[in-house]
Scaffold this active site. Structure first.
Site, short mmCIF file in Angstrom:
data_model
loop_
_atom_site.label_atom_id
_atom_site.label_comp_id
_atom_site.label_asym_id
_atom_site.label_seq_id
_atom_site.Cartn_x
_atom_site.Cartn_y
_atom_site.Cartn_z
N SER A 268 4.17 -0.27 -1.69
CA SER A 268 4.22 -0.87 -3.04
C SER A 268 5.52 -0.51 -3.74
CB SER A 268 3.02 -0.40 -3.86
OG SER A 268 3.08 1.02 -4.06
N ILE B 287 -1.33 -1.13 -4.31
CA ILE B 287 -2.58 -0.49 -3.92
C ILE B 287 -2.31 0.98 -3.61
CG2 ILE B 287 -4.56 -0.55 -2.36
CD1 ILE B 287 -4.33 -3.11 -3.89
N HIS C 250 0.84 -1.20 0.00
CA HIS C 250 0.00 0.00 0.00
C HIS C 250 0.87 1.24 0.00
CE1 HIS C 250 -2.55 3.09 2.25
NE2 HIS C 250 -3.12 2.94 1.08
N SER C 251 0.58 2.17 -0.93
CA SER C 251 1.26 3.46 -0.96
C SER C 251 2.78 3.26 -1.11
CB SER C 251 0.90 4.24 0.31
OG SER C 251 1.30 5.58 0.22
N LEU C 252 3.56 3.83 -0.22
CA LEU C 252 5.01 3.67 -0.30
C LEU C 252 5.42 2.20 -0.19
CD1 LEU C 252 7.87 4.94 -0.36
CD2 LEU C 252 7.73 5.11 2.13
#
Length: 643
Positions: free
Chosen positions: A436, A461, A432-434
């Site tokens: 990923s 994501i 998720h976010s960073l």
């Protein structure tokens, strides 16, 4: 003969009723992660029963003295330490709670502490009933015990105010309903009766509200409008010392609602350990120390919500369950065969930008540089932004990649150790976010950061990969080598080593970007694909969008579009060379998948909410299930829509 049968039947019922049930506290943690100086100020008052099979296992293991640690609860996600009598998560850092055997109970049917129960049992065995006895230990409940009747009922008293009169009242039963300077205690609880009560309570609750909807919404994603401003100001305010009561309340909600002790029909699980074929390791993103400072942001909790939603979607989808039947999955009607575990890496890393680390440095901390105006917002934004800034620094980037790689290998090894019977386990990554971007770089530099497993599906994501790779002048290619290439014009190439790559985002998420144009710039001319909707309302929304056009498009319309008579976009087929390139990333050839907002989800607040609510989204849960469980064939053609 009838009398004998009756006696035997009564004996069996009695034995069933008096099986020792085990309990764990849910309100007051005994230990807290990352807080070595924490000590509970009061004893726990809220307890939850272990599943019947867990109680059997705990009791038999304790008596046999064969093991110190016993895995319990849903999917064996928790471990009981029989020596310390505590319960804690097996695979991630979380609060540790007290465990008690159900021997003696107070009037609220809560089990008494082990020390008090042990002393009561010792005195109870002496058969000294209707006599006031002094307790050896110093207990908050009192210092005297007065057994009545057969000794299975008694009263712990702080003193003997009232003398023989109050004792006579207690013995007669009248005193039980009068205020006394003590508590009533009972040996054992009728298991059959309490179970019926629990079932009735569950049914009543289920009839009033949807348990999944009620429990699968994070605090931040529920806030709208001015509530978001007030919520951030009041609940996410910067405090070095958390509000312990509020934090414990949130932990209690998580312990009592995140983990299932019954199936969708309300029946107790027959066994805790499902057969698992797919393990998803989930990595959190930006937010320097959000889980440490802000009580409503808890990554383990959000993964629990996603796990619940996936089970919900699986139980309601005949088509998805059929996929597991085709795969000869054990118990395909109830078991999706997928497990999710959080990877929490940030707490293990100390940056010089943090206050404590800056004390021993010549550089100031981030808090030293922060302007005092609208301080809660500045602190929140600082915590969110600083990780991204630090990750762009080569020194800190290496530290982060090493830590996440180590955590991934550690959790994988532990899961394999605890589940040696699970053969051919497929590993999937979700960032998720960073998170990923961190996973993307690990998979693109496998010669430097080696994982102990192969990656099947990699789900990004709400990912900023697109913008950061663009700034780094980096394109994305199919995995061929385990290193990044540098072309003659200075453009680098990353090749993440995984079987399938997906980039999922909300259309309103300001942090997320596309990645398909980084594979081939021609894809910037075409729309991303969209996740299929799950609910009736969402299906209606999608139809409205197709008929009336997108309500979030800019207004007024471009003059070149004014003469368009039909708002239904026309799909075209990509050429074979581009199709061949894209299908090297996954079977469908589409990497970018967007979640369209509902009709009303098109404002600024929805944009803020969108980045923190992915794990509650039913559509994402369904997409993960379908992509993981399906036996895919590589498509021969890709249909796209011109932007």
């Amino acid at each position: 003969m009838k009398r004998v049968v009756t006696k035997i039947h009564q004996t069996v019922l009695t034995q069933r009723r008096f099986i020792t049930t085990w309990y764990y506290a849910t309100d007051i943690p005994k230990y807290k992660p990352y807080e070595p100086d924490y000590k509970p100020k009061i004893q726990p008052k809220s307890f939850k029963k272990f599943a019947i099979q867990d109680s059997h296992q705990l009791e038999s293991t304790l008596k046999a003295k064969t093991d110190r640690f016993v895995q319990v609860n849903e999917d064996d996600l928790f471990t009981v330490d029989l020596q310390k009598m505590t319960l804690k998560p097996t695979y991630w850092e979380g609060p540790t709670y007290e465990v008690r055997r159900g021997i003696w109970f107070d009037s609220n049917k809560n089990p008494l502490s082990p020390q008090l129960s042990e002393e009561l049992d010792e005195l109870h065995g002496k058969n000294e009933h209707n006599v006031v006895l002094k307790l050896k230990g110093n207990y908050p409940e009192g210092r005297l015990i007065y057994f009545i009747d057969d000794g299975n009922v008694g009263f712990i008293l702080k003193n003997l105010d009232g003398g023989s009169l109050i004792l006579n009242y207690l013995k007669s039963g009248i005193g039980q309903y009068l205020p006394i300077n003590g508590i009533k205690v009972t040996k054992y609880v009728h298991e059959q009766e309490s179970s019926i009560s629990d079932v009735k309570k569950t049914k009543n609750n289920n009839s009033k509200e949807n348990p999944i909807e009620n429990n699968t919404s994070s605090y931040l994603s529920k806030l709208t409008g001015s509530d978001l401003v007030d919520g951030i100001s009041s609940y996410l305010s910067w405090n070095d010392v958390k509000t312990e009561t509020e934090e414990n309340k949130e932990f209690k909600h998580e312990m009592e609602n995140d983990y299932q002790t019954s199936d969708s029909k309300g029946s107790p699980y027959k066994k805790n350990k499902r057969h698992v074929k797919h393990l998803i390791l989930c990595v959190h993103g930006i937010g320097q120390t959000l889980g440490k400072k802000y009580k409503y942001i808890n990554f383990a909790h959000t993964i629990n919500l996603l796990r619940l939603n996936m089970k919900k979607v699986y139980s309601e989808s005949v088509g998805i369950r059929h996929l597991n039947k085709e795969n000869n999955m054990e118990d395909p009607e109830n078991n999706c065969g997928i497990q999710l575990l959080p990877i929490t890496w940030r707490h293990s890393i100390n940056f010089e930008a943090e206050k404590n680390a800056a004390i021993a440095s010549d550089l100031p901390s981030l808090s030293n540089l922060t302007i005092q105006g609208i301080k809660p917002f500045r602190k929140l934004l600082g915590d969110v932004a600083v990780d991204v800034l630090l990750y762009t620094d080569p020194y800190y980037k290496h530290i982060i990649l090493e830590e996440v790689k180590d955590q991934l290998n550690k959790v994988y090894a532990l899961y394999k150790e605890r589940n040696p019977d699970f053969e051919n386990l497929q590993i999937h990554l979700l960032g998720h976010s960073l998170g990923s971007l961190i996973l993307f770089d690990i998979l693109s530099e496998t010669s430097r950061y080696k994982l102990d497993f192969n990656v099947s599906n990699f789900f990004c994501i709400g990912s900023p990969i697109g913008i950061l790779k663009l700034v780094q002048r980096t394109k994305i290619s199919p995995p061929k080598n385990n290193f990044s290439k540098l072309s003659l014009n200075g453009i680098k190439t990353n090749m993440p080593v995984c079987k399938n790559l997906y980039n999922i985002y909300h259309i309103c998420d300001p942090v997320a970007y596309r990645v398909e144009p980084l594979i081939n710039n021609l894809m910037s001319q075409y729309e991303q694909d969209y996740l299929p909707r799950s609910s009736t309302f969402d299906e209606l929304t999608l139809k409205v969008m197709k008929i009336g056009g997108s309500i979030w498009d800019g207004l007024p319309m471009d003059s070149s579009k004014e003469n368009v008579t039909s708002s239904v976009p026309k799909e075209i087929k990509l050429d074979k060379s581009l199709t061949s390139l894209l299908t090297k990333f996954n079977h469908s050839g589409r990497i970018d998948y967007a979640i369209k907002p509902n009709i009303l989800d098109v404002d600024l607040i929805s944009a803020i909410k969108s980045h923190v609510s992915y794990f509650e989204d039913i559509d994402i849960a369904g997409f993960l299930l379908r992509e993981i469980l399906s036996n895919h064939e590589i498509t021969s053609e890709i249909l796209v829509t011109k932007i």
